[in-house]
Design a protein around this motif. Sequence first.
Motif, mmCIF file in Angstrom:
data_model
loop_
_atom_site.group_PDB
_atom_site.id
_atom_site.type_symbol
_atom_site.label_atom_id
_atom_site.label_comp_id
_atom_site.label_asym_id
_atom_site.label_seq_id
_atom_site.Cartn_x
_atom_site.Cartn_y
_atom_site.Cartn_z
ATOM 1 N N GLY A 59 -6.791 9.355 -1.867
ATOM 2 C CA GLY A 59 -6.904 7.770 -1.829
ATOM 3 C C GLY A 59 -6.594 7.267 -0.601
ATOM 4 O O GLY A 59 -6.517 7.871 0.221
ATOM 5 N N PHE A 60 -6.537 5.911 -0.742
ATOM 6 C CA PHE A 60 -6.038 5.232 0.673
ATOM 7 C C PHE A 60 -4.795 5.422 1.099
ATOM 8 O O PHE A 60 -4.147 5.599 2.214
ATOM 9 N N GLY A 61 -3.754 5.455 -0.002
ATOM 10 C CA GLY A 61 -2.067 5.224 0.290
ATOM 11 C C GLY A 61 -1.622 3.915 -0.033
ATOM 12 O O GLY A 61 -2.388 3.222 -0.604
ATOM 13 N N TYR A 62 -0.293 3.762 0.273
ATOM 14 C CA TYR A 62 0.295 2.629 -0.515
ATOM 15 C C TYR A 62 0.862 1.333 0.673
ATOM 16 O O TYR A 62 1.401 1.988 1.763
ATOM 17 N N GLN A 63 0.614 0.309 0.647
ATOM 18 C CA GLN A 63 1.127 -0.775 1.049
ATOM 19 C C GLN A 63 0.953 -0.551 2.687
ATOM 20 O O GLN A 63 1.855 -0.758 3.306
ATOM 21 N N GLU A 64 -0.198 -0.454 3.129
ATOM 22 C CA GLU A 64 -0.519 -0.778 4.656
ATOM 23 C C GLU A 64 -0.425 -2.022 4.787
ATOM 24 O O GLU A 64 -1.218 -3.123 3.878
ATOM 25 N N LEU A 65 0.271 -2.656 5.649
ATOM 26 C CA LEU A 65 0.907 -4.030 5.901
ATOM 27 C C LEU A 65 -0.335 -4.812 6.283
ATOM 28 O O LEU A 65 -0.267 -6.156 6.078
#
Length: 381
Positions: A31-37
Amino acid sequence: MNLSLQPAIVSARYETFVDQAGAEHIDLTGGFGYQELTVVHAVDQQAKRMGLSNRVLISAPLLNFCSTLAKVLPKPLDMSYVCNSGDEAFEGALKLCKGLKPQGQTLVYITGGDYGSLTYGRCLSHPEQYPEVVEFLGMRLIGIQNIQQLKSISRVEDCFAVCYTPLIIDAEGRTRTLDAALVKALSQFAKQAKAPVICMDSRTALGRTGKTFGFELYGVVPDIEVLGDGLGGNVIPIGTYTCSAKLAHGVYGSSSPAKHGSTTAGNPLACAAALAVLDYLHHRDIPSRCLAHSQILRTALQDYQPTVAGSWVSIVIPDGIDSATLQADLYARGVYVNAPIQRILNISAPIIARPESIQKAATIIHEVLQHDQSNFIAKIA
């Protein structure tokens, strides 16, 4: 492991999430990952201006997203239909194909791929589990694995769509790439059948195959490209199916793409997230980063016959280790993985994962496998 019995996720950042018990877990399901600011900020700013809009008035974020995607994808892919997920977009793409060839009953696809969890997707991913649904839909599914099987197909004129995913799970359970010759032959078959080729790229695009888009591995541009999964940066769900204007007009005429989808599809928040993700990809060498992630895993787990397909690494679970409990064992140690397939564990770091966390997770996997194998040897000694 039945994850419904596990505590709920309460917070996350990059590749790591915290469950309700306060324990941290490194996510190796991709997946993309979490909480990219940058993505979170884009959604936050859009929410302050306008959260949702109706499907008659096309929002500026929707227009910007569709035009940006047309610039990113190769020609002639320039007409995007925005949905709530990649799974929903795949269903929409097949609806478009059926509109082009209403009398067609045959759908040809490469087996072993993940085509999503909705009606058509389930039938292609696991046809043996849904024979009644296939019959209800009035479809004739032809799954192929090689060029010889493709050449043996009769009633070519009855085919209304040809589908593939850039990566598949093989008979052993490993994630692997396709035979490039097969993808090219599939494209030629589709031209003969006058049926569009759909690339279900939802879980493989955005650099995760070592290319920005999965179809780039094979040098053939599909007629319809399906995106989803990480496209919303794991902040807001969004998916698209993109084709040429000529193909779209054959079914929808000059009607706006915004009117072909569910009520909230293409909402400003989702489009703002997707625009931020595309900008993120533009300013970073994401394909190289994904390949670097898999190299970390491959090197750390070299004792377990690793094979690599883009960001995915497949390792062999040693004899004596209970593959049915391995997922739970790793979760207890702080690593979240998909359930093993037979004797194979497929792992993949999220796009925005940090190298030190990937290394830590690989070390834990190695330790758990060694510990479980040592226990097995001690029992039989």
